[in-house]
Write a protein that holds these residues in place. Structure first.
Motif, PDB file in Angstrom:
ATOM      1  N   THR A 112     -23.626 -29.000  -4.018  1.00 26.97           N
ATOM      2  CA  THR A 112     -24.447 -30.122  -4.436  1.00 26.97           C
ATOM      3  C   THR A 112     -25.707 -29.623  -5.128  1.00 26.97           C
ATOM      4  O   THR A 112     -26.138 -28.491  -4.923  1.00 26.97           O
ATOM      5  CB  THR A 112     -24.794 -31.008  -3.222  1.00 26.97           C
ATOM      6  OG1 THR A 112     -25.666 -32.050  -3.647  1.00 26.97           O
ATOM      7  CG2 THR A 112     -25.458 -30.218  -2.135  1.00 26.97           C
ATOM      8  N   ALA A 113     -26.284 -30.491  -5.949  1.00 28.56           N
ATOM      9  CA  ALA A 113     -27.444 -30.097  -6.734  1.00 28.56           C
ATOM     10  C   ALA A 113     -28.754 -30.482  -6.061  1.00 28.56           C
ATOM     11  O   ALA A 113     -29.812 -30.292  -6.636  1.00 28.56           O
ATOM     12  CB  ALA A 113     -27.362 -30.740  -8.111  1.00 28.56           C
ATOM     13  N   GLY A 114     -28.696 -31.047  -4.898  1.00 27.34           N
ATOM     14  CA  GLY A 114     -29.944 -31.440  -4.255  1.00 27.34           C
ATOM     15  C   GLY A 114     -29.658 -32.334  -3.068  1.00 27.34           C
ATOM     16  O   GLY A 114     -28.634 -32.181  -2.417  1.00 27.34           O
ATOM     17  N   ASP A 115     -30.565 -33.259  -2.824  1.00 26.67           N
ATOM     18  CA  ASP A 115     -30.400 -34.165  -1.691  1.00 26.67           C
ATOM     19  C   ASP A 115     -29.496 -35.328  -2.071  1.00 26.67           C
ATOM     20  O   ASP A 115     -29.929 -36.467  -2.176  1.00 26.67           O
ATOM     21  CB  ASP A 115     -31.755 -34.691  -1.230  1.00 26.67           C
ATOM     22  CG  ASP A 115     -32.594 -33.572  -0.629  1.00 26.67           C
ATOM     23  OD1 ASP A 115     -32.002 -32.614  -0.115  1.00 26.67           O
ATOM     24  OD2 ASP A 115     -33.827 -33.678  -0.678  1.00 26.67           O
ATOM     25  N   THR A 116     -28.250 -35.012  -2.304  1.00 28.96           N
ATOM     26  CA  THR A 116     -27.313 -36.031  -2.744  1.00 28.96           C
ATOM     27  C   THR A 116     -26.667 -36.710  -1.545  1.00 28.96           C
ATOM     28  O   THR A 116     -25.582 -36.332  -1.111  1.00 28.96           O
ATOM     29  CB  THR A 116     -26.235 -35.410  -3.642  1.00 28.96           C
ATOM     30  OG1 THR A 116     -25.791 -34.204  -3.019  1.00 28.96           O
ATOM     31  CG2 THR A 116     -26.782 -35.092  -5.007  1.00 28.96           C
ATOM     32  N   LEU A 117     -27.343 -37.720  -1.034  1.00 34.15           N
ATOM     33  CA  LEU A 117     -26.846 -38.435   0.133  1.00 34.15           C
ATOM     34  C   LEU A 117     -25.807 -39.472  -0.272  1.00 34.15           C
ATOM     35  O   LEU A 117     -25.890 -40.054  -1.359  1.00 34.15           O
ATOM     36  CB  LEU A 117     -28.005 -39.136   0.846  1.00 34.15           C
ATOM     37  CG  LEU A 117     -29.123 -38.227   1.344  1.00 34.15           C
ATOM     38  CD1 LEU A 117     -30.270 -39.071   1.921  1.00 34.15           C
ATOM     39  CD2 LEU A 117     -28.597 -37.261   2.398  1.00 34.15           C
ATOM     40  N   LEU A 118     -24.859 -39.686   0.624  1.00 34.05           N
ATOM     41  CA  LEU A 118     -23.847 -40.716   0.406  1.00 34.05           C
ATOM     42  C   LEU A 118     -23.564 -41.420   1.720  1.00 34.05           C
ATOM     43  O   LEU A 118     -23.835 -40.884   2.798  1.00 34.05           O
ATOM     44  CB  LEU A 118     -22.537 -40.092  -0.103  1.00 34.05           C
ATOM     45  CG  LEU A 118     -22.558 -39.515  -1.519  1.00 34.05           C
ATOM     46  CD1 LEU A 118     -21.261 -38.748  -1.783  1.00 34.05           C
ATOM     47  CD2 LEU A 118     -22.756 -40.616  -2.549  1.00 34.05           C
ATOM     48  N   ARG A 119     -22.984 -42.599   1.621  1.00 40.19           N
ATOM     49  CA  ARG A 119     -22.512 -43.258   2.825  1.00 40.19           C
ATOM     50  C   ARG A 119     -21.467 -42.376   3.493  1.00 40.19           C
ATOM     51  O   ARG A 119     -20.761 -41.620   2.824  1.00 40.19           O
ATOM     52  CB  ARG A 119     -21.873 -44.592   2.456  1.00 40.19           C
ATOM     53  CG  ARG A 119     -22.781 -45.768   2.666  1.00 40.19           C
ATOM     54  CD  ARG A 119     -22.160 -47.029   2.197  1.00 40.19           C
ATOM     55  NE  ARG A 119     -20.838 -47.303   2.770  1.00 40.19           N
ATOM     56  CZ  ARG A 119     -20.326 -48.522   2.875  1.00 40.19           C
ATOM     57  NH1 ARG A 119     -21.001 -49.564   2.438  1.00 40.19           N
ATOM     58  NH2 ARG A 119     -19.134 -48.714   3.384  1.00 40.19           N
ATOM     59  N   SER A 120     -21.319 -42.503   4.797  1.00 36.46           N
ATOM     60  CA  SER A 120     -20.427 -41.621   5.536  1.00 36.46           C
ATOM     61  C   SER A 120     -18.981 -41.701   5.046  1.00 36.46           C
ATOM     62  O   SER A 120     -18.313 -40.678   4.862  1.00 36.46           O
ATOM     63  CB  SER A 120     -20.504 -41.965   7.021  1.00 36.46           C
ATOM     64  OG  SER A 120     -19.613 -41.163   7.732  1.00 36.46           O
ATOM     65  N   ASP A 121     -18.474 -42.931   4.809  1.00 42.36           N
ATOM     66  CA  ASP A 121     -17.078 -43.060   4.362  1.00 42.36           C
ATOM     67  C   ASP A 121     -16.882 -42.397   3.000  1.00 42.36           C
ATOM     68  O   ASP A 121     -15.866 -41.745   2.734  1.00 42.36           O
ATOM     69  CB  ASP A 121     -16.640 -44.538   4.320  1.00 42.36           C
ATOM     70  CG  ASP A 121     -17.643 -45.467   3.627  1.00 42.36           C
ATOM     71  OD1 ASP A 121     -18.674 -44.981   3.097  1.00 42.36           O
ATOM     72  OD2 ASP A 121     -17.405 -46.693   3.624  1.00 42.36           O
ATOM     73  N   THR A 122     -17.885 -42.522   2.142  1.00 40.09           N
ATOM     74  CA  THR A 122     -17.810 -41.931   0.820  1.00 40.09           C
ATOM     75  C   THR A 122     -17.918 -40.412   0.905  1.00 40.09           C
ATOM     76  O   THR A 122     -17.199 -39.678   0.207  1.00 40.09           O
ATOM     77  CB  THR A 122     -18.940 -42.497  -0.066  1.00 40.09           C
ATOM     78  OG1 THR A 122     -18.906 -43.923   0.012  1.00 40.09           O
ATOM     79  CG2 THR A 122     -18.801 -42.058  -1.504  1.00 40.09           C
ATOM     80  N   ALA A 123     -18.782 -39.934   1.795  1.00 43.49           N
ATOM     81  CA  ALA A 123     -18.978 -38.495   1.963  1.00 43.49           C
ATOM     82  C   ALA A 123     -17.687 -37.818   2.427  1.00 43.49           C
ATOM     83  O   ALA A 123     -17.317 -36.741   1.934  1.00 43.49           O
ATOM     84  CB  ALA A 123     -20.105 -38.230   2.955  1.00 43.49           C
ATOM     85  N   VAL A 124     -16.981 -38.440   3.362  1.00 46.20           N
ATOM     86  CA  VAL A 124     -15.724 -37.872   3.860  1.00 46.20           C
ATOM     87  C   VAL A 124     -14.718 -37.737   2.719  1.00 46.20           C
ATOM     88  O   VAL A 124     -14.071 -36.698   2.539  1.00 46.20           O
ATOM     89  CB  VAL A 124     -15.136 -38.761   4.984  1.00 46.20           C
ATOM     90  CG1 VAL A 124     -13.698 -38.353   5.295  1.00 46.20           C
ATOM     91  CG2 VAL A 124     -16.004 -38.691   6.230  1.00 46.20           C
ATOM     92  N   ALA A 125     -14.603 -38.801   1.923  1.00 48.85           N
ATOM     93  CA  ALA A 125     -13.642 -38.783   0.817  1.00 48.85           C
ATOM     94  C   ALA A 125     -14.048 -37.773  -0.264  1.00 48.85           C
ATOM     95  O   ALA A 125     -13.189 -37.134  -0.880  1.00 48.85           O
ATOM     96  CB  ALA A 125     -13.512 -40.187   0.217  1.00 48.85           C
ATOM     97  N   VAL A 126     -15.336 -37.617  -0.481  1.00 44.68           N
ATOM     98  CA  VAL A 126     -15.822 -36.624  -1.443  1.00 44.68           C
ATOM     99  C   VAL A 126     -15.449 -35.218  -0.971  1.00 44.68           C
ATOM    100  O   VAL A 126     -14.985 -34.374  -1.752  1.00 44.68           O
ATOM    101  CB  VAL A 126     -17.353 -36.746  -1.629  1.00 44.68           C
ATOM    102  CG1 VAL A 126     -17.943 -35.474  -2.223  1.00 44.68           C
ATOM    103  CG2 VAL A 126     -17.678 -37.930  -2.543  1.00 44.68           C
TER     104      VAL A 126
END
Ligand SMILES: [Zn+2]
Length: 272
Positions: A112-126
């Motif tokens: 990642t390029a920085g503080d790239t936060l995502l929702r948990s469901d999206t983060a898992v799929a990413v």
């Protein structure tokens, strides 16, 4: 976590893109992007579209006097819950409230390029998609994820300043309260070597080609495809993906439906 190439960090330091948008160095490319052809052909007839998987079936109508005497209630505002995975945000559908902020954001365990936060469901799929890409020899980096209302204010102001007026900025950057990035469900990717990050030529990279082919398998939608800005309101962005869940992404892929608006039977949103 892997080290992010300097080129990416430099780009980020330069003022970072709206989701949306080519970096300052990519102004020429962006001008080209805005000349993408108009949507090719008309949207498929509504009858050809698959039924949205997440909608409940319509209630069975009855002819009874009791039913007809019931006061009619306003139709539910579908796809407007900013915390739901089926929310649709576009130039005609702002977030409600405008300064909505999701809960449960986290940093995905990917390059990642920085503080790239995502929702948990999206983060898992990413995490699943990035691992699969790596298995296929394609290095991805997460460039941008959740952006707050205040972040989007700054981003949009940057593009208004860059282009000199709001009309031009509106083709590449969402106004605050109108960005999918504010839901925590949307993100921008780059190629691990920093090639063509957030500019038009990204579409010719291995990263763009791989994700265009496989993103739906992980529940993602390429949200601003080439030639559909008359519906989505944005020039093509081969780097911007939106989590919609596999039940939606796979149905859309099988049907060849390119935009969420068409899939859900919502009006086109070419402008504010
Ligand atoms: Zn984006």
């Amino acid at each position: 976590m892997r080290v992010v190439p300097c080129a990416v960090l430099v780009l980020l330091a330069l003022g970072l893109p709206a989701c949306s948008a080519p970096g300052p160095a990519g102004t020429a490319a962006s001008a080209a992007a805005t000349q993408d052809p108009s949507p090719t052909g008309s949207p498929a007839p509504a009858g050809d579209l698959p039924a949205p998987a997440q909608r409940e079936p319509a209630p069975v109508s009855t002819e009874s006097a009791e039913a007809s005497a019931r006061p009619s209630s306003p139709p539910p505002d579908l796809h407007s819950d900013p915390g739901a995975v089926d929310v649709v945000v576009n130039k005609r559908r702002p977030l409600v409230p405008l300064d909505y902020a999701p809960t449960g954001l986290r940093l995905p365990e990917v390059a990642t390029a920085g503080d790239t936060l995502l929702r948990s469901d999206t983060a898992v799929a990413v995490e699943e998609m990035f691992a699969a890409a790596e298995d296929d020899g394609v290095g991805l980096v997460l460039l941008s994820g959740y952006r707050s209302f205040a972040d989007q204010e700054s981003t949009y102001a940057h593009w208004v300043d860059e282009y000199g007026d709001a009309a031009a900025a509106d083709t590449v950057s969402a106004r605050p309260g109108y960005s999918e990035h504010q839901t925590g469900l949307a993100f921008d990717i780059g190629q691990a070597d920093g090639a063509c990050s957030l500019v038009l030529c990204f579409r010719d990279t291995a990263a763009a080609r791989w994700t265009a082919e496989h993103a739906a398998d992980f529940g993602f939608l390429l949200r601003y495809p080439l030639g559909f800005h008359g519906i989505t309101g944005f020039s093509a962005e081969s780097w911007h993906f939106r989590y919609v869940g596999r039940d939606v992404s796979l149905v859309m892929k099988a049907a060849g439906t390119r935009t969420l608006e068409e899939h859900l039977g919502l009006p086109a949103a070419p402008s504010y």
